[in-house]
Scaffold this active site. Structure first.
Site, short mmCIF file in Angstrom:
data_model
loop_
_atom_site.label_atom_id
_atom_site.label_comp_id
_atom_site.label_asym_id
_atom_site.label_seq_id
_atom_site.Cartn_x
_atom_site.Cartn_y
_atom_site.Cartn_z
N GLN A 126 -13.59 4.90 -21.31
CA GLN A 126 -14.55 4.51 -20.62
C GLN A 126 -15.60 5.63 -20.36
O GLN A 126 -15.25 6.66 -19.89
CB GLN A 126 -13.94 3.83 -19.21
CG GLN A 126 -15.13 3.62 -18.42
CD GLN A 126 -14.84 2.92 -16.92
OE1 GLN A 126 -14.49 1.77 -16.88
NE2 GLN A 126 -14.51 3.68 -16.01
N GLY A 127 -16.75 5.32 -21.15
CA GLY A 127 -17.60 6.31 -21.10
C GLY A 127 -18.84 6.00 -20.07
O GLY A 127 -19.81 5.17 -20.53
N TYR A 128 -18.81 6.16 -19.05
CA TYR A 128 -19.74 5.73 -17.73
C TYR A 128 -20.28 7.14 -17.37
O TYR A 128 -21.53 7.45 -17.64
CB TYR A 128 -18.77 5.08 -16.69
CG TYR A 128 -18.87 3.75 -16.92
CD1 TYR A 128 -18.67 3.13 -18.28
CD2 TYR A 128 -18.78 2.84 -15.77
CE1 TYR A 128 -18.47 1.80 -18.58
CE2 TYR A 128 -18.67 1.39 -15.86
CZ TYR A 128 -18.64 0.92 -17.53
OH TYR A 128 -18.39 -0.63 -17.34
N SER A 129 -19.84 7.98 -16.71
CA SER A 129 -20.18 9.14 -15.81
C SER A 129 -20.92 10.22 -16.73
O SER A 129 -20.53 10.42 -17.95
CB SER A 129 -19.24 9.99 -14.91
OG SER A 129 -18.73 8.87 -13.94
N GLU A 244 -12.27 -3.16 -11.76
CA GLU A 244 -11.49 -1.93 -11.09
C GLU A 244 -11.24 -1.66 -9.87
O GLU A 244 -10.21 -1.15 -9.18
CB GLU A 244 -12.31 -0.63 -11.91
CG GLU A 244 -11.61 0.45 -12.09
CD GLU A 244 -12.60 1.65 -12.64
OE1 GLU A 244 -13.93 1.57 -13.35
OE2 GLU A 244 -11.99 3.03 -12.65
N SER A 377 -17.12 5.95 -5.42
CA SER A 377 -16.43 6.98 -4.45
C SER A 377 -16.36 5.89 -2.93
O SER A 377 -16.93 4.73 -2.99
CB SER A 377 -17.44 8.05 -4.12
OG SER A 377 -18.81 7.59 -3.42
N GLU A 379 -17.63 6.45 -0.46
CA GLU A 379 -18.89 6.44 0.16
C GLU A 379 -19.99 5.26 -0.39
O GLU A 379 -20.54 4.63 0.12
CB GLU A 379 -19.87 7.70 0.01
CG GLU A 379 -19.24 8.76 0.89
CD GLU A 379 -17.69 9.26 0.53
OE1 GLU A 379 -17.43 9.28 -0.69
OE2 GLU A 379 -17.03 9.65 1.35
#
Lengths: 392, 352
Positions: A126-129, A244, A377, A379
Site C-alpha cells: 500500500q503506497g499512501y504515506s 483497515e 494514529s 490522535e
C-alpha cells in the site's frame, strides 16, 4: 435483546473449529503461538490452504470468489482461527485493494487482479504515506502526469509494509492540483518491477525489516491501471482506511493473546519461588486487562449487530481501532515484563545462542508501538470521533 | 446477536426519559403508578415478570435524570431475595409490586467490608423464634423502608436472611445522607426478638439467593451509572460548544476535544459492560458472576474517570453544588463503591 449467536451460527462455529484444529501445519501454528513473524512463503502456503477449503476470501461476496459470509459468520471464523493459533491471512490484497477493485474497479481490473489475490500468487503493498504526508495524507506530493496512454509517476512513498515482497503496489498519487487538495488525488496500480521503482529497506526498533521506502522515478503506468475516475482516489483511500480501522481480525485475537500471556505467567518465576501468575500484583494487572478485552469484545458485537441490521459504518470503527491498539500494546508490554531481564537478550554475538523464541516477546512489544500510529494514529482517530460523532 | 429494543421497550425508555426530566422531584408514587415497581417481580408474585432489560432501561433513565429513588434496592434486590429464598408467595411482594410497601436490604457491615456472605450480625434461636444482635452499618434508603431484609449468621454454616419490620422492638435506626445525596441508615439490633417465620428460606441457605439478588442489583447500578455518564458527557460537550475563552469556543481546542472523545470511549465501554452484565444475569453462576463483576469493576473505573473529566472540563462550575454536573459526578463515584468497589469485583471475577 440477545447476546448469543443463533443455532445456525453455532453450527457454523463447530464447522470452523473442526477445520481450524488441523488446518495449519504445526510449525506455522507454533510460530503464531510464539508471536513469530511468518515468512512470505508461509503466508502464501497458508493462503493456498484457505483457498483449497473454499475460504480464500472470508470477507468477499460470493460473486467475486469470496465466501459470502455474514458479518457474524466472519466474526466467528476469526475467533475460531485465533483460538487455534492459525495465522492471519495477508491482508493487503484480501482486505484492502481487493474490495476496492470489486467495488470501484473495472471489469478488466477485476479479471486481472482478483484471482492472484485469492490464490496468494500476487502480493500487494500500500503506497499512501510520504515523508511530508503522514497523518495529513492529503498533503501527498507524488504526482502522475498524463502522457498518451500512460501516466508518468514521480515521487516517493514511505512506511510501506512488505514492499520488498510485493508484486504490485496500489498508490495514491496527485493527478492535478485543486483548491481542495483531496480532489486531485487518483489511485494507481503499479507493478513493482516497473522501470524506475526502487525499494529501500527501513529497519525498525524491533530490529526487523518489514517497512520500506519506495522511490518512483519517471515510472510509466498505463492509464488502464487507474482505479475508477481520475481525481476520485481520495474516496477509495477513505473506503479502504475505514476497512483497515473497522471490525477486523485484531480484536478477535486479543483474547487468545491474553490466554497466551496467562500461560507465560504460569511458567515465569515470580516472587518467593512461586509462578508469576500467583503474584497478586501481577495477576491483578492481567485481570484488569482481561476485563478490558471483554469490554472491547462486546463493543465489537454491538457494532457488528448494527452493521448487520443495515446501519452505515460510522466513526465507531475509530473507537475499535483505538481500544484494540491500546490493549495489544499493554498485552505485549506485560509479556516482556513477565520475562524481566530474561526478556532482554536480543541479538546473539559470536557463537552464542538464544533460547528458541527468546526474542519474540521484545520484538512484538516493540513492534506493537506502531499500532497506535499506523492506519491513522490514535490522535487522528480521536479527531474523527470528535468531528463525526461528537460534532465538535 | 441483537441489541435492539422492542417497541414496548422503546416506549418504556421514552416514558422513563419523560419521568426523569423531573429530576430529584420525580416521585415514587409516579413510578408505582406507571407500574415500574412491579416490573422485576414475577407474575406469580403479583408483578409483571419483566426481564433484566426492562430494569436496565429504567435504571439508565434514572441515572440520566439523577433521580434518587431506591429502585435497584426495593424493586430488584429485595424482591429477588424473597423469590429466590422460596418466599415468592409472601404478601409483601404484592405490596412491593404496587409500590405501597418498601423494603431495604441490610447486608453491609463495617467489619465485613464488601463480603455479603459472611455476616457477623448474630441470629440466635429462642423457643418461638429468633433474637438478632449486631449492627448493619450501611442500609441504602433505610429510612423509607417498611421492613428490612437482614443478613445474619446462625449456628449453622452459611448466611440466613430475616425479615424485620421497621418498628421491631430492639431495633434502633440512625439516618444520614451520603456524599451523593442518597439517604442511608445504620441499624443496631439489640436483642431484637422475631417470630419463627421471620427467617426467609432455609437456615444458613441464603448464600445463592443473596449472590443473585446482589448481582441483579449490581447490573442495575451499572445501568444507572451508564445513564449518568452519558448525561455528563452530553452536558460537557454542550459546555465546550458554548463556553467562549480566548475568543473561541472551548470545543475548538483539540486537547479538550480529545478529552471529550475519551469520555465518549468510556461511555461506549460502559454500555458494552452494562449489556454484558444485564444479558448474562440468567446464565449459570460462574458465567453470571464473571459478567457482572467484570462490568462493575470496569464501570467503577470508567464512571470515576468520566466524573473527574466532567468536573475538570466544566472548570469552577463543575465544583458548584448548584449545578447538576458536580452532583451527577458524586453519584457516579458513589455507585463505584456500592455493592463492591472495583478491587472487590476484580477479585471476584478472577476467583470465579
Amino acid at each position: 435483546m440477545r447476546l448469543d449467536f443463533t443455532p445456525e451460527e453455532l453450527a457454523f462455529r463447530e464447522e470452523v473449529r473442526e477445520f481450524a484444529a488441523r488446518a495449519a501445519p504445526d510449525a506455522m501454528r507454533r510460530k503464531v503461538r510464539d508471536g513469530e513473524e511468518l515468512t512470505k512463503d508461509e503466508f502464501v502456503a497458508w493462503q493456498r490452504i484457505m483457498q483449497a477449503r473454499g475460504w480464500a476470501a472470508p470477507s468477499w461476496p460470493r460473486e467475486h470468489g469470496g465466501t459470502g459470509w455474514t458479518l457474524s459468520q466472519r466474526h466467528i471464523f476469526e475467533e475460531e482461527m485465533a483460538a487455534a493459533d492459525c495465522p492471519q491471512q495477508a491482508h493487503f490484497g484480501l482486505s484492502l485493494i481487493g474490495p476496492v477493485l470489486y467495488t470501484f474497479g473495472d471489469e478488466e481490473q477485476r479479471r486481472r487482479h482478483l484471482p492472484g489475490i485469492l490464490s496468494g500468487d500476487v502480493w500487494w503493498c500500500q503506497g499512501y504515506s510520504e515523508r511530508q504526508a503522514g497523518s495529513d495524507l492529503a498533503a501527498l506530493q507524488t504526482h502522475a502526469v498524463r502522457d498518451g496512454d500512460d501516466y508518468v509517476v514521480n515521487g516517493h512513498k514511505i512506511w510501506v509494509t512488505y514492499a520488498h515482497w510485493a508484486d504490485m503496489i496500489f498508490a495514491l498519487v496527485r493527478t492535478s492540483r485543486e483548491e481542495k487538495r483531496q480532489r486531485g488525488i487518483s489511485m494507481l496500480l503499479i507493478p513493482m518491477d516497473a522501470k524506475g521503482v526502487t525499494v529501500r529497506p527501513i529497519e525498525t526498533i524491533d530490529r526487523n525489516h518489514q517497512i520500506n521506502e519506495i522511490l518512483l522515478d519517471d515510472v510509466r503506468v498505463p492509464v488502464a491501471n487507474r482505479v475508477g475516475a481520475e481525481g476520485a482516489g481520495w474516496g477509495y483511500g477513505k473506503f479502504l482506511l475505514a476497512r483497515e480501522r473497522g471490525v477486523g481480525a485484531t480484536q478477535r485475537r486479543l483474547r487468545r493473546a491474553v490466554e497466551r500471556l496467562r500461560d507465560r505467567l504460569r511458567r515465569a518465576p515470580g516472587p518467593d519461588g512461586r509462578p508469576l501468575a500467583e503474584d497478586a500484583l501481577f495477576a491483578d494487572r492481567l485481570t484488569q486487562l482481561e476485563i478490558e478485552v471483554i469490554g472491547l469484545e462486546v463493543t465489537v458485537l454491538r457494532v457488528l449487530a448494527e452493521l448487520e441490521a443495515g446501519h452505515e459504518p460510522d466513526a465507531r470503527s475509530s473507537m475499535l481501532k483505538i481500544r484494540s491498539a491500546e490493549l495489544l500494546q499493554r498485552i505485549t508490554e506485560m509479556a516482556v515484563e513477565a520475562g524481566g531481564t530474561e526478556a532482554m537478550p536480543f541479538v546473539p554475538l559470536d557463537d552464542a545462542t538464544l533460547p528458541p523464541g527468546a526474542a519474540h516477546a521484545v520484538r512484538n512489544y516493540l513492534y506493537t508501538r506502531a499500532t497506535t500510529i499506523f492506519g491513522g494514529s490514535a490522535e487522528i482517530q480521536r479527531n474523527v470521533i470528535a468531528r463525526q460523532i461528537l460534532g465538535l | 446477536m441483537d441489541f435492539s429494543l422492542t417497541t414496548e421497550q422503546q416506549m418504556l425508555s421514552d416514558s422513563v426519559a419523560r419521568f426523569a426530566r423531573g429530576g430529584t422531584e420525580a416521585s415514587w408514587a409516579t413510578m408505582a403508578a406507571l407500574c415500574w415497581t412491579a416490573i422485576a417481580i414475577p407474575e406469580a408474585s403479583g408483578g409483571l415478570g419483566g426481564s433484566a432489560v426492562e430494569v436496565m432501561i429504567i435504571m439508565e433513565g434514572l441515572g440520566r435524570g439523577l433521580v434518587a429513588q431506591p429502585f435497584a434496592e426495593s424493586c430488584v434486590l429485595c424482591p429477588t431475595l424473597l423469590t429466590e429464598l422460596g418466599e415468592g408467595h409472601r404478601p409483601e411482594l404484592q405490596g412491593m409490586a404496587s409500590g405501597t410497601l418498601r423494603a431495604a436490604f441490610a447486608g453491609a457491615e463495617a467489619e465485613t467490608r464488601f463480603d455479603p456472605l459472611n455476616p457477623r450480625l448474630r441470629a440466635g434461636r429462642r423457643p418461638d423464634g429468633w433474637i438478632l444482635d449486631g449492627v448493619k452499618s450501611f442500609v441504602p434508603d433505610g429510612a423509607a423502608a417498611d421492613h428490612f431484609l437482614v443478613t445474619a449468621r446462625t449456628g449453622s454454616e452459611g448466611p440466613s436472611v430475616f425479615r424485620v419490620p421497621r418498628d421491631a422492638p430492639g431495633l434502633e435506626r440512625e439516618d444520614f445522607l451520603c456524599f451523593d445525596g442518597h439517604p442511608a441508615s445504620r441499624l443496631r439490633f439489640t436483642g431484637t426478638a422475631l417470630p419463627a417465620d421471620a427467617l426467609l428460606g432455609a437456615e444458613g441457605g441464603a448464600g445463592p439467593a443473596i449472590e443473585l439478588a446482589l448481582d441483579r442489583a449490581t447490573a442495575a447500578l451499572c445501568a444507572e451509572a451508564l445513564g449518568a455518564m452519558e448525561a455528563l458527557r452530553e452536558a460537557t460537550a454542550e459546555h465546550l460548544r458554548t463556553r467562549q475563552q480566548f475568543g473561541q469556543p472551548l470545543a475548538g481546542f483539540q486537547v479538550l476535544q480529545h478529552r471529550l472523545v475519551d469520555m465518549f470511549l468510556a461511555c461506549e465501554e460502559a454500555r458494552s459492560m452494562t449489556l454484558l452484565a444485564t444479558l448474562r444475569l440468567e446464565a449459570e453462576r460462574r458465567e453470571r458472576i464473571r459478567a457482572v463483576s467484570a462490568a462493575k469493576a470496569r464501570i467503577a473505573q470508567l464512571a470515576r474517570s468520566v466524573a473527574y473529566q466532567a468536573i475538570q472540563l466544566h472548570g469552577a462550575m463543575g465544583m458548584c453544588e448548584e449545578f447538576t454536573v458536580g452532583r451527577q459526578a458524586k453519584r457516579l463515584i458513589a455507585i463505584g463503591m456500592l455493592y463492591g468497589d472495583a478491587d472487590h469485583h476484580r477479585r471476584r471475577f478472577a476467583c470465579a
